[in-house]
Design an enzyme around this catalytic site. Structure first.
Site, PDB file in Angstrom:
ATOM      1  N   HIS A  17       0.867  -1.190   0.000  1.00  0.00           N
ATOM      2  CA  HIS A  17       0.000   0.000   0.000  1.00  0.00           C
ATOM      3  C   HIS A  17       0.895   1.229   0.000  1.00  0.00           C
ATOM      4  CE1 HIS A  17      -3.842   2.056   1.785  1.00  0.00           C
ATOM      5  NE2 HIS A  17      -3.132   2.913   1.077  1.00  0.00           N
ATOM      6  N   HIS A  19       1.434   4.811  -2.398  1.00  0.00           N
ATOM      7  CA  HIS A  19       1.093   5.682  -3.528  1.00  0.00           C
ATOM      8  C   HIS A  19       2.385   6.355  -3.982  1.00  0.00           C
ATOM      9  CE1 HIS A  19      -3.274   5.460  -2.537  1.00  0.00           C
ATOM     10  NE2 HIS A  19      -2.798   5.277  -1.318  1.00  0.00           N
ATOM     11  N   HIS A 197      -9.409   0.991  -1.499  1.00  0.00           N
ATOM     12  CA  HIS A 197      -9.410   1.618  -0.182  1.00  0.00           C
ATOM     13  C   HIS A 197     -10.839   1.524   0.358  1.00  0.00           C
ATOM     14  CE1 HIS A 197      -5.603   3.244  -1.458  1.00  0.00           C
ATOM     15  NE2 HIS A 197      -5.477   4.054  -0.417  1.00  0.00           N
ATOM     16  N   GLU A 200     -11.291   3.282   5.782  1.00  0.00           N
ATOM     17  CA  GLU A 200     -10.250   4.162   6.348  1.00  0.00           C
ATOM     18  C   GLU A 200     -11.006   5.232   7.148  1.00  0.00           C
ATOM     19  OE1 GLU A 200      -8.122   6.532   3.445  1.00  0.00           O
ATOM     20  OE2 GLU A 200      -6.536   7.078   4.862  1.00  0.00           O
ATOM     21  N   ASP A 278       1.812   3.917   2.864  1.00  0.00           N
ATOM     22  CA  ASP A 278       0.801   4.777   2.242  1.00  0.00           C
ATOM     23  C   ASP A 278       1.438   5.941   1.471  1.00  0.00           C
ATOM     24  OD1 ASP A 278      -1.789   5.387   1.557  1.00  0.00           O
ATOM     25  OD2 ASP A 278      -2.433   6.059   3.524  1.00  0.00           O
ATOM     26  N   ASP A 279       1.741   7.031   2.159  1.00  0.00           N
ATOM     27  CA  ASP A 279       2.340   8.225   1.530  1.00  0.00           C
ATOM     28  C   ASP A 279       3.496   8.688   2.420  1.00  0.00           C
ATOM     29  OD1 ASP A 279       0.183   8.838  -0.626  1.00  0.00           O
ATOM     30  OD2 ASP A 279      -0.953   8.536   1.227  1.00  0.00           O
TER      31      ASP A 279
HETATM   32  N1  HPA Z   1      -6.648   7.301   1.202  1.00  0.00           N
HETATM   33  C1  HPA Z   1      -7.269   7.678   0.087  1.00  0.00           C
HETATM   34  N2  HPA Z   1      -6.634   8.177  -0.964  1.00  0.00           N
HETATM   35  C2  HPA Z   1      -5.313   8.301  -0.906  1.00  0.00           C
HETATM   36  C3  HPA Z   1      -4.617   7.935   0.224  1.00  0.00           C
HETATM   37  C4  HPA Z   1      -5.314   7.387   1.325  1.00  0.00           C
HETATM   38  O1  HPA Z   1      -4.770   7.001   2.375  1.00  0.00           O
HETATM   39  N3  HPA Z   1      -3.304   8.203  -0.051  1.00  0.00           N
HETATM   40  C5  HPA Z   1      -3.239   8.706  -1.307  1.00  0.00           C
HETATM   41  N4  HPA Z   1      -4.465   8.765  -1.831  1.00  0.00           N
HETATM   42 ZN    ZN Z   2      -3.665   4.801   0.490  1.00  0.00          ZN
END
Ligand code: HPA
Ligand code: ZN
Length: 337
Positions: A17, A19, A197, A200, A278-279
């Site tokens: 996971h 991006h 996703h 969350e 994630d990021d």
């Molecule tokens: N959630 C939804 N969209 C996203 C995320 C996330 O954690 N990171 C980058 N785009």
């Molecule tokens: Zn994500």
């Protein structure tokens, strides 16, 4: 005993996971802006970092989409991906399944060929030079329409050999998975895997929808599954992986403090939980930092850390023979420690 971070970095892991646009470090944002003669709306790297104070998912997405504006040509995407893969390799990542958001770039006039070409050449280089294997997952932006997602999938048809699956990201609440039923059906008919996703910020019902309507092989995040005991039992029974991102969850206030994170409970309940970043450029750490943060805050045992690494390989799209080889390697590393 060696510090937990060393043990975690030594364990072979898959990152599932991630991006690629979320690996844009502030320093690189300034470098790329200079390369293209662009001005960023921040005077310095430090000022940009200070903007990374998020209230929720949307406040992050606003900064994340604005940051992506410096990614303009194939070389930018190559350099971005290459920098991430080197960081991931240093953390013991042996296999990376990477998300990218084509619509963020094509909407600005950047050709899909430049995006996929740049990411792809960096992935192949890392495979050759670092032995790091990969898959590429094309994500649809769920705040846009299904028709736009369908057009994006059509545009990607000449590049299908480079793409393993489709995903669904961006603003979750109010954009349920069911809105993308047709485009996911088309993607699956093309032989692509599906992930999404869900759970969350959105409710547990979105996780059910992702399973039943989009027929996903993994749930990205999924931490809100805990609100629905029947769903939890189903996730355990189906051994449906969750790609959990602990630092992201705290930075986007899904959990107030890492000590409140439910990863330990989900793992104890028998779910196939994995840890991911994630990021990482926006949330304060790469994958090993995420393992270290949950290990410390939740007091995870060495066995639980090994289980998380083993789950990441199990939940990957690698062929069974490669999964077996990595699981064996994990046992060797865990046993030697
Ligand atoms: N959630 C939804 N969209 C996203 C995320 C996330 O954690 N990171 C980058 N785009
Ligand atoms: Zn994500």
């Amino acid at each position: 005993m060696e510090p937990a971070g060393d043990f975690i970095r030594a364990l072979p892991k898959a990152e599932l996971h991630l991006h690629i646009e979320g690996t844009l470090e502030p320093q690189m944002a300034f470098q790329l802006a200079a390369r293209h003669g662009m001005a960023l709306p921040y005077p310095s790297v430090e000022a940009l970092q200070q903007a990374y104070d998020f209230r929720d998912l949307q406040s992050f997405l606003d900064v994340y989409y604005a940051g992506a504006a410096v990614l303009r040509d194939e070389r930018d995407f190559h350099d971005l991906t290459s920098a991430y893969l080197r960081r991931a390799h240093a953390d013991g990542v042996v296999h990376a399944e990477i998300f990218f958001d084509p619509q963020t770039h094509t909407a600005r006039g950047v050709a899909l060929e430049a995006v996929i070409g740049g990411i792809g050449s960096a992935l192949r280089e890392a495979e050759r030079e670092l032995g790091l294997s990969h898959r590429l997952i094309l994500c649809f932006l769920r705040h846009l329409s299904e028709d736009e997602a369908m057009r994006t999938l059509e545009q990607a048809l000449p590049h299908l050999q480079a793409i393993t699956g489709v995903g669904l990201d961006s603003a979750e609440c109010g954009n349920p998975p069911g809105r993308f039923a047709r485009v996911f059906e088309r993607a699956r008919a093309l032989g692509l895997k599906a992930v999404a996703h869900a759970g969350e910020e959105g409710p547990a019902s979105y996780i059910r929808e992702a399973l039943d309507v989009l027929k996903v092989s993994r749930i990205d995040h999924g931490v809100r599954s805990e609100q629905d005991p029947q769903l939890l039992a189903r996730l355990v029974h189906e051994r449906m992986p969750l790609t959990v991102c602990p630092l992201s969850n705290v930075r986007l206030r899904v959990f107030e403090r890492m000590e409140d994170h439910n990863l330990g409970r989900l793992l104890a309940a028998g779910l196939c939980v994995t840890v991911n970043s994630d990021d990482p450029a926006y949330f304060g750490g790469y994958v090993a930092d995420n393992y270290v943060a949950v290990q410390r805050a939740l007091g995870l045992s060495r066995e639980q850390i090994v289980q998380l690494a083993a789950n990441s390989i199990e939940a990957s799209f690698l062929p069974d023979a490669q999964k077996k080889a990595w699981q064996e390697r994990i046992r060797v590393v865990a046993g030697a420690a």
